[in-house]
Design an enzyme around this catalytic site. Structure first.
Site, mmCIF file in Angstrom:
data_model
loop_
_atom_site.group_PDB
_atom_site.id
_atom_site.type_symbol
_atom_site.label_atom_id
_atom_site.label_comp_id
_atom_site.label_asym_id
_atom_site.label_seq_id
_atom_site.Cartn_x
_atom_site.Cartn_y
_atom_site.Cartn_z
ATOM 1 N N ARG A 152 -1.813 4.152 -5.473
ATOM 2 C CA ARG A 152 -0.611 3.626 -6.114
ATOM 3 C C ARG A 152 -0.136 2.438 -5.276
ATOM 4 N NH1 ARG A 152 -0.114 9.245 -5.683
ATOM 5 N NH2 ARG A 152 0.006 10.373 -7.682
ATOM 6 N N LYS A 176 2.918 11.149 -3.308
ATOM 7 C CA LYS A 176 4.189 11.726 -3.733
ATOM 8 C C LYS A 176 4.483 13.002 -2.958
ATOM 9 C CE LYS A 176 4.019 9.885 -8.434
ATOM 10 N NZ LYS A 176 4.020 10.200 -9.883
ATOM 11 N N HIS A 248 -0.079 -0.298 -12.519
ATOM 12 C CA HIS A 248 -1.100 0.743 -12.324
ATOM 13 C C HIS A 248 -2.479 0.312 -12.801
ATOM 14 C CE1 HIS A 248 1.795 3.719 -11.012
ATOM 15 N NE2 HIS A 248 2.536 3.479 -12.069
ATOM 16 N N ARG A 251 -5.431 1.086 -10.531
ATOM 17 C CA ARG A 251 -5.581 2.545 -10.416
ATOM 18 C C ARG A 251 -6.269 3.092 -11.670
ATOM 19 N NH1 ARG A 251 -3.559 7.023 -7.596
ATOM 20 N NH2 ARG A 251 -2.630 8.701 -8.818
ATOM 21 N N HIS A 274 -3.800 13.626 -7.618
ATOM 22 C CA HIS A 274 -3.116 14.362 -8.678
ATOM 23 C C HIS A 274 -3.000 15.836 -8.305
ATOM 24 C CE1 HIS A 274 -4.302 11.246 -11.991
ATOM 25 N NE2 HIS A 274 -3.184 10.919 -11.376
ATOM 26 N N TYR A 283 -7.805 10.383 -18.389
ATOM 27 C CA TYR A 283 -8.719 9.257 -18.255
ATOM 28 C C TYR A 283 -10.037 9.518 -18.970
ATOM 29 C CZ TYR A 283 -5.596 7.396 -14.697
ATOM 30 O OH TYR A 283 -4.499 6.892 -14.034
#
Length: 304
Positions: A152, A176, A248, A251, A274, A283
């Site tokens: 990110r 995150k 993004h 990414r 993730h 994806y």
């Protein structure tokens, strides 16, 4: 007697910062979203969190998605996540008798991702960083690292010099919730970063007060997310790809190109950081389309 909405919000944000150790960006986003929620409740004449009803929370989501400046479904969903977190925290700590936001669902997200650039288009984008000056070398290194690692933008600008292991060809990324992961780095990205570190970073660092950050701005301080996005957008404009680029983009390209090349979804999940493989699986819809085209043109009975 209940608790004032503002006091509950302050207690929740303190909980996120001190007890859960949430990332500064997360706390800042929650603060902005809860400030908007507090204003919404004030407009309803509600100052006591215990007086909030499920309908009030639902009305907040509707208000976010309507009006003169409606939020995207993803932004409204993030705001609702902050609100649900507030009510869950308040109920758990006994500030209110029940969690009235528990059953409120976020707005449906679009079913498709932004179109991923092809490999040739990514090459074109990376070539959009023109020049040998410090800023051009920095931007080229940044974009190469974004595509090579799937980081990110916030993770890339958060990289410190010591986070990059040149010999091991890996980089430490902080995602995150403060979660860390080690991701491989390709040789082109390493070469671009090396050129930046040797020929550009020292000149930028002279203008600052000393920082461990890898990527520096013109004042010698850590590069911001906004400046990184500006660099990506600038390279896209030079390459003529403006309509297809978002923060993004690289990414998305990283994940899509890996899956199209045969990478396992679980592996891509780990590389992207993730928490759930479900997030990564979106994806696969992109690559399935490409597989369908190959099937249609290659299998003898595809058109039978």
């Amino acid at each position: 007697m209940g608790v004032a909405v503002g006091a509950a919000v302050e207690a929740f944000l303190h909980h996120l910062t001190v007890e859960r150790g949430s990332a500064a960006n997360t706390v800042a986003s929650y603060t902005a979203d809860l400030r908007r929620y507090t204003a919404h409740l004030a407009g309803l004449g509600t100052e006591d969190l215990a007086a909030v009803r499920e309908a009030d929370v639902s009305a907040f989501v509707v208000a976010l998605r309507s009006g003169p400046s409606p939020l995207a479904a993803s932004s409204a969903g993030r705001a609702l996540a902050a609100v649900r977190g507030l009510h869950r925290f308040a109920a758990r700590d006994g500030l209110v008798p029940e969690d009235v936001a528990r059953a409120v669902t976020p707005p449906a997200l679009p079913s498709t991702l932004p179109r991923a650039l092809g490999v040739d288009e990514v090459d074109q984008l990376l070539a959009g960083c023109i020049g040998d000056g410090p800023v051009a070398l920095r931007d080229r290194a940044l974009l190469e690292l974004l595509y090579s690692t799937g980081a990110r933008i916030s993770e890339a600008v958060g990289v410190d010099r010591d986070d990059l292991d040149v010999e091991g060809r890996t980089v430490l990324l902080r995602g995150k919730g403060g979660k860390q992961r080690i991701v491989p780095v390709g040789r082109p990205a390493l070469a671009a970063v090396d050129a930046y570190r040797v020929r550009a970073r020292p000149a930028l660092a002279e203008k600052g007060r000393g920082t461990s950050a890898l990527f520096l701005n013109a004042r010698g301080a850590r590069l911001s997310r906004q400046s990184a996005w500006h660099a990506l957008r600038g390279a896209a404009e030079v390459a003529g790809l403006t309509a297809d680029v978002s923060p993004h983009t690289l990414r998305h390209c990283f994940a899509t190109h890996l899956l199209a090349g045969g990478a396992d979804v679980r592996t891509v999940q780990e590389l992207l950081g993730h928490a759930s493989v479900t997030t990564t699986q979106i994806y696969t819809h992109v690559t399935v389309d490409a597989l369908r085209e190959v099937y249609a043109t290659s299998h003898p009975r595809a058109l039978a």
